[in-house]
Scaffold this motif. Sequence first.
Motif, mmCIF file in Angstrom:
data_model
loop_
_atom_site.group_PDB
_atom_site.id
_atom_site.type_symbol
_atom_site.label_atom_id
_atom_site.label_comp_id
_atom_site.label_asym_id
_atom_site.label_seq_id
_atom_site.Cartn_x
_atom_site.Cartn_y
_atom_site.Cartn_z
ATOM 1 N N GLN A 230 2.318 3.234 -2.909
ATOM 2 C CA GLN A 230 1.983 4.474 -3.612
ATOM 3 C C GLN A 230 1.259 5.457 -2.700
ATOM 4 O OE1 GLN A 230 -0.245 2.808 -6.836
ATOM 5 N NE2 GLN A 230 1.548 2.434 -8.112
ATOM 6 N N VAL A 231 0.359 4.950 -1.869
ATOM 7 C CA VAL A 231 -0.374 5.829 -0.949
ATOM 8 C C VAL A 231 0.588 6.460 0.055
ATOM 9 C CG1 VAL A 231 -2.097 5.881 0.882
ATOM 10 C CG2 VAL A 231 -2.570 4.651 -1.237
ATOM 11 N N LEU A 232 1.512 5.682 0.587
ATOM 12 C CA LEU A 232 2.474 6.216 1.544
ATOM 13 C C LEU A 232 3.367 7.265 0.897
ATOM 14 C CD1 LEU A 232 3.471 2.933 3.405
ATOM 15 C CD2 LEU A 232 2.162 4.837 4.336
ATOM 16 N N TYR A 233 3.768 7.016 -0.346
ATOM 17 C CA TYR A 233 4.586 8.017 -1.035
ATOM 18 C C TYR A 233 3.797 9.305 -1.261
ATOM 19 C CZ TYR A 233 6.974 10.508 -4.735
ATOM 20 O OH TYR A 233 7.562 11.490 -5.481
ATOM 21 N N PHE A 234 2.538 9.193 -1.640
ATOM 22 C CA PHE A 234 1.733 10.384 -1.881
ATOM 23 C C PHE A 234 1.496 11.153 -0.587
ATOM 24 C CE2 PHE A 234 1.177 9.082 -6.115
ATOM 25 C CZ PHE A 234 0.546 10.095 -6.812
ATOM 26 N N PHE A 235 1.362 10.441 0.530
ATOM 27 C CA PHE A 235 1.209 11.145 1.801
ATOM 28 C C PHE A 235 2.447 11.984 2.106
ATOM 29 C CE2 PHE A 235 1.789 10.849 6.557
ATOM 30 C CZ PHE A 235 0.945 11.907 6.845
ATOM 31 N N GLU A 236 3.612 11.410 1.861
ATOM 32 C CA GLU A 236 4.847 12.173 2.053
ATOM 33 C C GLU A 236 4.898 13.372 1.117
ATOM 34 O OE1 GLU A 236 9.477 11.708 0.728
ATOM 35 O OE2 GLU A 236 8.315 9.896 1.072
ATOM 36 N N SER A 237 4.541 13.162 -0.154
ATOM 37 C CA SER A 237 4.557 14.265 -1.118
ATOM 38 C C SER A 237 3.516 15.321 -0.780
ATOM 39 C CB SER A 237 4.319 13.709 -2.526
ATOM 40 O OG SER A 237 4.237 14.735 -3.482
ATOM 41 N N ASN A 238 2.359 14.895 -0.297
ATOM 42 C CA ASN A 238 1.290 15.843 0.018
ATOM 43 C C ASN A 238 1.618 16.713 1.225
ATOM 44 O OD1 ASN A 238 -0.370 15.105 -2.091
ATOM 45 N ND2 ASN A 238 -1.407 13.523 -0.916
ATOM 46 N N THR A 239 2.547 16.265 2.057
ATOM 47 C CA THR A 239 2.993 17.140 3.147
ATOM 48 C C THR A 239 3.632 18.396 2.593
ATOM 49 O OG1 THR A 239 3.358 15.182 4.531
ATOM 50 C CG2 THR A 239 4.388 17.233 5.244
ATOM 51 N N ARG A 240 4.413 18.232 1.542
ATOM 52 C CA ARG A 240 4.993 19.408 0.881
ATOM 53 C C ARG A 240 3.924 20.197 0.130
ATOM 54 N NH1 ARG A 240 8.771 15.261 -0.020
ATOM 55 N NH2 ARG A 240 7.870 14.835 -2.074
ATOM 56 N N SER A 241 3.006 19.477 -0.546
ATOM 57 C CA SER A 241 1.948 20.160 -1.279
ATOM 58 C C SER A 241 1.053 20.969 -0.351
ATOM 59 C CB SER A 241 1.108 19.144 -2.058
ATOM 60 O OG SER A 241 1.886 18.439 -2.994
ATOM 61 N N ALA A 242 0.761 20.424 0.827
ATOM 62 C CA ALA A 242 -0.074 21.148 1.785
ATOM 63 C C ALA A 242 0.607 22.424 2.247
ATOM 64 C CB ALA A 242 -0.395 20.257 2.979
ATOM 65 N N THR A 243 1.932 22.425 2.264
ATOM 66 C CA THR A 243 2.658 23.643 2.616
ATOM 67 C C THR A 243 2.466 24.712 1.548
ATOM 68 O OG1 THR A 243 4.308 22.353 3.799
ATOM 69 C CG2 THR A 243 4.923 24.576 3.144
ATOM 70 N N ILE A 244 2.531 24.300 0.280
ATOM 71 C CA ILE A 244 2.408 25.262 -0.817
ATOM 72 C C ILE A 244 0.994 25.822 -0.898
ATOM 73 C CG2 ILE A 244 2.635 25.579 -3.300
ATOM 74 C CD1 ILE A 244 5.276 25.154 -1.803
ATOM 75 N N ILE A 245 -0.015 24.945 -0.826
ATOM 76 C CA ILE A 245 -1.381 25.443 -0.974
ATOM 77 C C ILE A 245 -1.796 26.290 0.220
ATOM 78 C CG2 ILE A 245 -2.029 23.497 -2.430
ATOM 79 C CD1 ILE A 245 -3.419 22.244 -0.075
ATOM 80 N N GLY A 246 -1.098 26.155 1.354
ATOM 81 C CA GLY A 246 -1.393 27.031 2.484
ATOM 82 C C GLY A 246 -1.098 28.484 2.177
ATOM 83 N N ILE A 247 -0.188 28.726 1.240
ATOM 84 C CA ILE A 247 0.174 30.101 0.888
ATOM 85 C C ILE A 247 -1.002 30.822 0.232
ATOM 86 C CG2 ILE A 247 1.738 31.476 -0.564
ATOM 87 C CD1 ILE A 247 3.868 29.392 -0.095
ATOM 88 N N VAL A 248 -1.882 30.079 -0.463
ATOM 89 C CA VAL A 248 -3.021 30.718 -1.121
ATOM 90 C C VAL A 248 -4.254 30.730 -0.228
ATOM 91 C CG1 VAL A 248 -2.150 30.113 -3.403
ATOM 92 C CG2 VAL A 248 -3.722 28.554 -2.246
ATOM 93 N N GLY A 249 -4.095 30.401 1.047
ATOM 94 C CA GLY A 249 -5.203 30.519 1.982
ATOM 95 C C GLY A 249 -5.844 29.220 2.386
ATOM 96 N N ALA A 250 -5.191 28.076 2.069
ATOM 97 C CA ALA A 250 -5.770 26.783 2.407
ATOM 98 C C ALA A 250 -5.312 26.278 3.762
ATOM 99 C CB ALA A 250 -5.424 25.751 1.328
ATOM 100 N N GLY A 251 -4.816 27.153 4.617
ATOM 101 C CA GLY A 251 -4.464 26.787 5.976
ATOM 102 C C GLY A 251 -3.112 26.109 6.082
ATOM 103 N N GLY A 252 -2.728 25.781 7.316
ATOM 104 C CA GLY A 252 -1.491 25.067 7.543
ATOM 105 C C GLY A 252 -0.284 25.966 7.698
ATOM 106 N N ILE A 253 0.889 25.344 7.685
ATOM 107 C CA ILE A 253 2.136 26.061 7.910
ATOM 108 C C ILE A 253 2.474 26.986 6.757
ATOM 109 C CG2 ILE A 253 3.633 24.337 6.833
ATOM 110 C CD1 ILE A 253 4.300 26.181 10.167
ATOM 111 N N GLY A 254 1.918 26.708 5.574
ATOM 112 C CA GLY A 254 2.185 27.569 4.431
ATOM 113 C C GLY A 254 1.682 28.984 4.636
ATOM 114 N N LEU A 255 0.559 29.111 5.332
ATOM 115 C CA LEU A 255 0.021 30.441 5.625
ATOM 116 C C LEU A 255 0.971 31.213 6.523
ATOM 117 C CD1 LEU A 255 -2.324 32.421 5.384
ATOM 118 C CD2 LEU A 255 -3.394 31.296 7.356
#
Length: 279
Positions: free
Chosen positions: A209-234
């Motif tokens: 479950q942790v490994l799956y969430f890490f994979e999913s959070n890679t996409r989530s980190a992209t989305i939250i970067g759009i609102v200013g949370a850093g990363g490739i989303g910005l």
Amino acid sequence: MNARYAVLTVDPAAVLAQHRSLLTKPWQQRAAAIGWPAVIAGLFVFSIWWLGISFGQIGPGLAALFKFIGLMFPPSTGGHLQLFLKAMGETLSIAFLGTLMASGLATPLAMLAAKNTSPNGMLRFLVRRLLDVIRGIDTLIWALVFVGVVGLGPFAGVLAIAVSDTGALGKLFSEAIEATRSRERETIVASGGTGFGLMPQVLPIIAGQVLYFFESNTRSATIIGIVGAGGIGLQLSEQIRTYDFDQVAFIVLLILVAVATIDWISAKLRLAIIGRRQP
């Protein structure tokens, strides 16, 4: 004729009359079989009318979509390859730290939420409702909250993923703990152990479950970067804002490659962990 070879004669009409109730559905079931599809179709039509959806917009919208797709080829770095790679590394770091923090927070909460490790019913109820509240708020909303609390940057993204995933992982961990075999639980309790003695039994499930969430959070980190949370989303939002769609295409391809790589590595790790522990 010998009784052993006697042939029994059965009247089909009598048998049918006797068991007719087993072959016919009650009127409630027949009404439900017709009514539920009609209700769903009615809600679908009502939703289209309520939202004011115009099917006439589909044609022009598809034309604009193909226009944007045409602007994406060929993908280009625009001279920002190093910047994009650094931002992608930042996104992976956000996902990793957020997942790791969520796992650490979710484990003790899951022990308090599971029936077989938390005998206090009131405490178990409160912890479960806490996990429901945390899980009920989307990661993007948590990102907006933490951007306002700690400011722009990756730290807000880490906190958003950590808090959001704590609710989801806590629920999943508690269900895995409750699914453990009762004989092993009794053995641990009889030997003076605590609920943490069940962790080796549920470790393969938790790790997967942790490994799956890490994979999913890679996409989530992209989305939250759009609102200013850093990363490739910005960077992605910046290139969309300036209509540099060739660079948008490169960033999307970079994200896809990263997610596919993490998925492949996670699959290998899950098989390695489960394979070592299977009898």
